[in-house]
Design a protein around this motif. Sequence first.
Motif, PDB file in Angstrom:
ATOM      1  N   ALA A  28       0.854  -1.191   0.000  1.00  0.00           N
ATOM      2  CA  ALA A  28       0.000   0.000   0.000  1.00  0.00           C
ATOM      3  C   ALA A  28       0.889   1.240   0.000  1.00  0.00           C
ATOM      4  O   ALA A  28       1.958   1.243   0.619  1.00  0.00           O
ATOM      5  CB  ALA A  28      -0.899   0.021   1.233  1.00  0.00           C
ATOM      6  N   ARG A  29       0.446   2.282  -0.694  1.00  0.00           N
ATOM      7  CA  ARG A  29       1.203   3.531  -0.668  1.00  0.00           C
ATOM      8  C   ARG A  29       1.090   4.138   0.711  1.00  0.00           C
ATOM      9  O   ARG A  29      -0.005   4.374   1.216  1.00  0.00           O
ATOM     10  CB  ARG A  29       0.702   4.495  -1.741  1.00  0.00           C
ATOM     11  N   THR A  30       2.235   4.408   1.324  1.00  0.00           N
ATOM     12  CA  THR A  30       2.272   4.931   2.685  1.00  0.00           C
ATOM     13  C   THR A  30       2.718   6.389   2.743  1.00  0.00           C
ATOM     14  O   THR A  30       2.514   7.048   3.760  1.00  0.00           O
ATOM     15  CB  THR A  30       3.216   4.081   3.549  1.00  0.00           C
ATOM     16  N   ASP A  31       3.342   6.857   1.674  1.00  0.00           N
ATOM     17  CA  ASP A  31       3.870   8.220   1.689  1.00  0.00           C
ATOM     18  C   ASP A  31       4.198   8.620   0.256  1.00  0.00           C
ATOM     19  O   ASP A  31       4.401   7.763  -0.611  1.00  0.00           O
ATOM     20  CB  ASP A  31       5.145   8.269   2.540  1.00  0.00           C
ATOM     21  N   GLU A  43       6.933   7.935  -4.578  1.00  0.00           N
ATOM     22  CA  GLU A  43       5.865   7.262  -3.849  1.00  0.00           C
ATOM     23  C   GLU A  43       6.502   6.124  -3.076  1.00  0.00           C
ATOM     24  O   GLU A  43       7.298   5.367  -3.633  1.00  0.00           O
ATOM     25  CB  GLU A  43       4.812   6.689  -4.799  1.00  0.00           C
ATOM     26  N   TRP A  45       5.891   2.642  -0.946  1.00  0.00           N
ATOM     27  CA  TRP A  45       4.951   1.538  -0.806  1.00  0.00           C
ATOM     28  C   TRP A  45       5.509   0.519   0.177  1.00  0.00           C
ATOM     29  O   TRP A  45       6.691   0.173   0.111  1.00  0.00           O
ATOM     30  CB  TRP A  45       4.727   0.872  -2.161  1.00  0.00           C
ATOM     31  N   SER A  46       4.662   0.032   1.093  1.00  0.00           N
ATOM     32  CA  SER A  46       5.081  -0.957   2.091  1.00  0.00           C
ATOM     33  C   SER A  46       3.967  -1.958   2.324  1.00  0.00           C
ATOM     34  O   SER A  46       2.802  -1.712   1.988  1.00  0.00           O
ATOM     35  CB  SER A  46       5.397  -0.271   3.423  1.00  0.00           C
ATOM     36  N   PRO A  48       1.256  -3.546   4.560  1.00  0.00           N
ATOM     37  CA  PRO A  48       0.482  -3.039   5.701  1.00  0.00           C
ATOM     38  C   PRO A  48       0.880  -3.763   6.986  1.00  0.00           C
ATOM     39  O   PRO A  48       1.099  -4.973   6.996  1.00  0.00           O
ATOM     40  CB  PRO A  48      -0.968  -3.350   5.321  1.00  0.00           C
ATOM     41  N   ASP A  51       5.368  -1.814   9.948  1.00  0.00           N
ATOM     42  CA  ASP A  51       6.021  -0.532  10.192  1.00  0.00           C
ATOM     43  C   ASP A  51       6.941  -0.611  11.401  1.00  0.00           C
ATOM     44  O   ASP A  51       6.530  -1.124  12.442  1.00  0.00           O
ATOM     45  CB  ASP A  51       4.937   0.531  10.427  1.00  0.00           C
ATOM     46  N   ALA A  55      10.722   0.106   2.407  1.00  0.00           N
ATOM     47  CA  ALA A  55       9.691   0.435   1.432  1.00  0.00           C
ATOM     48  C   ALA A  55      10.226   0.204   0.019  1.00  0.00           C
ATOM     49  O   ALA A  55      11.431   0.082  -0.195  1.00  0.00           O
ATOM     50  CB  ALA A  55       9.270   1.901   1.587  1.00  0.00           C
ATOM     51  N   ARG A 113      10.535  12.904   1.825  1.00  0.00           N
ATOM     52  CA  ARG A 113       9.734  12.768   3.044  1.00  0.00           C
ATOM     53  C   ARG A 113      10.081  13.889   4.025  1.00  0.00           C
ATOM     54  O   ARG A 113      11.196  14.412   3.996  1.00  0.00           O
ATOM     55  CB  ARG A 113      10.015  11.427   3.716  1.00  0.00           C
TER      56      ARG A 113
END
Length: 140
Positions: A28-31, A43, A45-46, A48, A51, A55, A113
């Motif tokens: 999923a895109r996280t940032d 973009e 992605w990690s 879910p 954390d 990524a 970021r």
Amino acid sequence: MILGLDHIGLATADPGPAGAQLAALGLARTDRGTAEAYGVACEFWSLPGADPAPAVELVSPVRDGSAVDGRLRGQGPGLYHLAFTVDDLEQERDRLRTEGFLSLDARPCRGARPGMRVSFLYRPDPAELLIELVHYSPAG
């Protein structure tokens, strides 16, 4: 000192289809953000619930002359760099230069970021390795 793997960068001209591919793999895109100094959109992605976890970063140009343009023209999309979190950006950059890496940045730049500073190094032999050193400023 290198603390861990932050992300793996993939170069792409269009992050939409590449993001769909990562989503199909369960990421999923996280940032996301823009690294202005390099002219790229990023973009992250990690998986879910993993954390913090390394990524996958999709790196795409936002202007002509971006840092990723040459890679896309010469080799096409694909693996671009490995990014490592470090405790001291300048010290680790200097250490790696003594190990034969070439510093591509005159000084560290703002990353995509919040609180992220980065510096790129390259070593052509034996594996044409582009690495990104990443340091995050403490929150607050």
